[in-house]
Design a protein around this motif. Structure first.
Motif, PDB file in Angstrom:
ATOM      1  N   VAL A  81       0.846  -1.208   0.000  1.00 27.56           N
ATOM      2  CA  VAL A  81       0.000   0.000   0.000  1.00 27.56           C
ATOM      3  C   VAL A  81       0.874   1.247   0.000  1.00 27.56           C
ATOM      4  N   GLU A  82       1.826   1.300   0.919  1.00 26.29           N
ATOM      5  CA  GLU A  82       2.662   2.490   1.069  1.00 26.29           C
ATOM      6  C   GLU A  82       3.721   2.591  -0.020  1.00 26.29           C
ATOM      7  N   GLY A  83       4.256   1.456  -0.448  1.00 31.47           N
ATOM      8  CA  GLY A  83       5.324   1.491  -1.439  1.00 31.47           C
ATOM      9  C   GLY A  83       4.862   1.718  -2.855  1.00 31.47           C
ATOM     10  N   CYS A  84       3.585   1.416  -3.117  1.00 29.53           N
ATOM     11  CA  CYS A  84       3.075   1.497  -4.487  1.00 29.53           C
ATOM     12  C   CYS A  84       1.999   2.558  -4.668  1.00 29.53           C
ATOM     13  N   GLY A  85       1.528   3.161  -3.575  1.00 28.28           N
ATOM     14  CA  GLY A  85       0.486   4.179  -3.680  1.00 28.28           C
ATOM     15  C   GLY A  85      -0.900   3.614  -3.847  1.00 28.28           C
ATOM     16  N   LEU A  86      -1.159   2.439  -3.268  1.00 30.23           N
ATOM     17  CA  LEU A  86      -2.483   1.827  -3.377  1.00 30.23           C
ATOM     18  C   LEU A  86      -3.490   2.549  -2.485  1.00 30.23           C
ATOM     19  N   SER A  87      -4.737   2.520  -2.894  1.00 29.49           N
ATOM     20  CA  SER A  87      -5.801   3.102  -2.072  1.00 29.49           C
ATOM     21  C   SER A  87      -6.668   2.048  -1.420  1.00 29.49           C
ATOM     22  N   MET A  88      -6.629   0.813  -1.947  1.00 26.59           N
ATOM     23  CA  MET A  88      -7.490  -0.238  -1.423  1.00 26.59           C
ATOM     24  C   MET A  88      -6.768  -1.576  -1.470  1.00 26.59           C
ATOM     25  N   ALA A  89      -7.239  -2.497  -0.627  1.00 28.64           N
ATOM     26  CA  ALA A  89      -6.733  -3.864  -0.624  1.00 28.64           C
ATOM     27  C   ALA A  89      -7.905  -4.821  -0.824  1.00 28.64           C
ATOM     28  N   GLN A  90      -7.723  -5.757  -1.727  1.00 32.92           N
ATOM     29  CA  GLN A  90      -8.734  -6.779  -1.992  1.00 32.92           C
ATOM     30  C   GLN A  90      -8.188  -8.092  -1.441  1.00 32.92           C
ATOM     31  N   LEU A  91      -8.924  -8.702  -0.521  1.00 31.00           N
ATOM     32  CA  LEU A  91      -8.442  -9.870   0.215  1.00 31.00           C
ATOM     33  C   LEU A  91      -9.167 -11.118  -0.270  1.00 31.00           C
ATOM     34  N   HIS A  92      -8.415 -12.067  -0.834  1.00 32.29           N
ATOM     35  CA  HIS A  92      -9.012 -13.213  -1.518  1.00 32.29           C
ATOM     36  C   HIS A  92      -8.804 -14.532  -0.808  1.00 32.29           C
ATOM     37  N   GLY A  93      -8.383 -14.501   0.443  1.00 33.99           N
ATOM     38  CA  GLY A  93      -8.154 -15.750   1.151  1.00 33.99           C
ATOM     39  C   GLY A  93      -9.058 -15.894   2.353  1.00 33.99           C
ATOM     40  N   ARG A  94      -8.477 -16.424   3.430  1.00 37.20           N
ATOM     41  CA  ARG A  94      -9.234 -16.629   4.671  1.00 37.20           C
ATOM     42  C   ARG A  94      -8.800 -15.616   5.721  1.00 37.20           C
ATOM     43  N   LEU A  99      -7.932  -8.366  10.706  1.00 37.14           N
ATOM     44  CA  LEU A  99      -7.044  -7.790   9.693  1.00 37.14           C
ATOM     45  C   LEU A  99      -7.757  -6.684   8.930  1.00 37.14           C
ATOM     46  N   VAL A 100      -8.999  -6.917   8.582  1.00 40.23           N
ATOM     47  CA  VAL A 100      -9.782  -5.880   7.892  1.00 40.23           C
ATOM     48  C   VAL A 100      -9.860  -4.625   8.753  1.00 40.23           C
ATOM     49  N   ASP A 101     -10.105  -4.808  10.044  1.00 41.03           N
ATOM     50  CA  ASP A 101     -10.194  -3.661  10.953  1.00 41.03           C
ATOM     51  C   ASP A 101      -8.870  -2.900  11.007  1.00 41.03           C
ATOM     52  N   ARG A 102      -7.738  -3.608  11.065  1.00 44.08           N
ATOM     53  CA  ARG A 102      -6.428  -2.946  11.138  1.00 44.08           C
ATOM     54  C   ARG A 102      -6.162  -2.129   9.877  1.00 44.08           C
ATOM     55  N   LEU A 103      -6.495  -2.676   8.739  1.00 44.46           N
ATOM     56  CA  LEU A 103      -6.284  -1.954   7.482  1.00 44.46           C
ATOM     57  C   LEU A 103      -7.183  -0.723   7.405  1.00 44.46           C
ATOM     58  N   THR A 104      -8.416  -0.875   7.835  1.00 43.17           N
ATOM     59  CA  THR A 104      -9.351   0.249   7.809  1.00 43.17           C
ATOM     60  C   THR A 104      -8.871   1.381   8.705  1.00 43.17           C
ATOM     61  N   ILE A 105      -8.339   1.044   9.861  1.00 44.50           N
ATOM     62  CA  ILE A 105      -7.796   2.054  10.766  1.00 44.50           C
ATOM     63  C   ILE A 105      -6.687   2.851  10.097  1.00 44.50           C
ATOM     64  N   GLU A 106      -5.933   2.175   9.223  1.00 41.01           N
ATOM     65  CA  GLU A 106      -4.844   2.843   8.503  1.00 41.01           C
ATOM     66  C   GLU A 106      -5.334   3.635   7.295  1.00 41.01           C
ATOM     67  N   GLY A 107      -6.645   3.665   7.080  1.00 40.34           N
ATOM     68  CA  GLY A 107      -7.200   4.420   5.961  1.00 40.34           C
ATOM     69  C   GLY A 107      -7.215   3.667   4.647  1.00 40.34           C
ATOM     70  N   VAL A 108      -7.014   2.342   4.708  1.00 39.42           N
ATOM     71  CA  VAL A 108      -7.020   1.519   3.501  1.00 39.42           C
ATOM     72  C   VAL A 108      -8.433   0.986   3.273  1.00 39.42           C
ATOM     73  N   GLY A 109      -8.995   1.238   2.110  1.00 41.47           N
ATOM     74  CA  GLY A 109     -10.276   0.639   1.775  1.00 41.47           C
ATOM     75  C   GLY A 109     -10.102  -0.854   1.575  1.00 41.47           C
ATOM     76  N   VAL A 110     -11.055  -1.648   2.029  1.00 40.33           N
ATOM     77  CA  VAL A 110     -10.929  -3.102   1.962  1.00 40.33           C
ATOM     78  C   VAL A 110     -12.110  -3.718   1.225  1.00 40.33           C
ATOM     79  N   ILE A 111     -11.796  -4.593   0.275  1.00 37.39           N
ATOM     80  CA  ILE A 111     -12.782  -5.427  -0.398  1.00 37.39           C
ATOM     81  C   ILE A 111     -12.493  -6.862   0.008  1.00 37.39           C
ATOM     82  N   LYS A 112     -13.478  -7.529   0.565  1.00 41.00           N
ATOM     83  CA  LYS A 112     -13.274  -8.914   1.013  1.00 41.00           C
ATOM     84  C   LYS A 112     -13.917  -9.879   0.037  1.00 41.00           C
ATOM     85  N   GLY A 113     -13.149 -10.871  -0.397  1.00 39.50           N
ATOM     86  CA  GLY A 113     -13.668 -11.891  -1.285  1.00 39.50           C
ATOM     87  C   GLY A 113     -14.502 -12.926  -0.540  1.00 39.50           C
TER      88      GLY A 113
END
Length: 236
Positions: A81-94, A99-113
């Motif tokens: 996220v920080e090294g590439c300038g991403l705005s969101m993370a899409q999580l495709h596993g288990r 983890l979603v909560d931690r990312l959201t706290i950091e201001g990262v939008g999360v899409i859960k598969g």
């Protein structure tokens, strides 16, 4: 007086599995709302930090840059996220709700598969404070849609209650039928607009976006668009 509900143009479009800056810029110019960068070594679309950074640099600010991860830990995700300038993370596993909560706290939008025929299933949605839920059938050898069409209408009820990102087997030829069946907030397309894995075909992208625009609809929404422009926090 009862306020008029906010209305959004649906569905948004994410073109996933980009590997080249010029192709990402072309997708953006054609009207994509988001592009996806895969950080999963088993995928033929896997990119390095350097590749991803170059792709993101080619995008206008209005286009969301989404990193796609499979069972990656918080540190790995945040480094991309920080090294590439991403705005969101899409999580495709288990991945866990924590983890979603931690990312959201950091201001990262999360899409859960979530998966129609796999785990986690649709019934897991209420445990995740995600900005959107990507739904597919999970019948292929790799995480993701594996170019397999499925009964998209099976996700329609889910999309009435959650911000639905429809994926799996979408092409310029069938996307209108898929949208009519599921009425998603967004769609996610990868192999259906490719020349080869990781290489997008501009003509296919253009035809897909034209088809989406023809069938797209205005809808009152209790949630905002899934894909947010870069440059700001995704707190809402």
């Amino acid at each position: 007086m009862t306020p008029t509900p906010t209305r959004f143009r649906f569905p948004q479009v994410k073109i996933c599995g980009l590997t080249r800056p010029d192709e990402a810029a072309r997708c953006a110019a054609l009207g994509a709302d988001a592009i996806g960068l895969v950080f999963f070594p088993k995928s033929p679309r896997n990119v390095s930090v350097e590749q991803a950074r170059a792709v993101v640099a080619a995008l206008p600010d209005r286009v969301a840059a989404v990193g796609v991860f499979v069972d990656a830990d918080f540190g790995f995700i945040m480094s991309r996220v920080e090294g590439c300038g991403l705005s969101m993370a899409q999580l495709h596993g288990r991945e866990t709700p924590a983890l979603v909560d931690r990312l959201t706290i950091e201001g990262v939008g999360v899409i859960k598969g979530l998966f129609i025929d796999g785990q986690p299933g649709l019934d897991a949605a209420d445990g995740f404070a995600a900005h959107g839920f990507l739904v597919e059938c999970a019948k292929g050898p790799l995480p993701g849609g594996n170019a397999m069409a499925w009964d998209w209408g099976a996700a329609r009820d889910f999309g009435q209650h959650h911000p639905l990102v429809l994926a799996g087997g979408l092409t310029p030829e069938n996307v209108a039928a898929a949208i009519a069946a599921a009425r998603p907030a967004a769609i996610d397309v990868s192999s259906g607009v490719e020349a080869t894995p990781g290489r997008k075909d501009a003509d296919k992208v253009a035809r897909l976006l034209q088809a989406v625009n023809k069938v797209g609809y205005q809808a009152s929404a209790s949630f905002p668009p899934v894909f947010r422009p870069r440059g700001g926090r995704c707190d809402g």
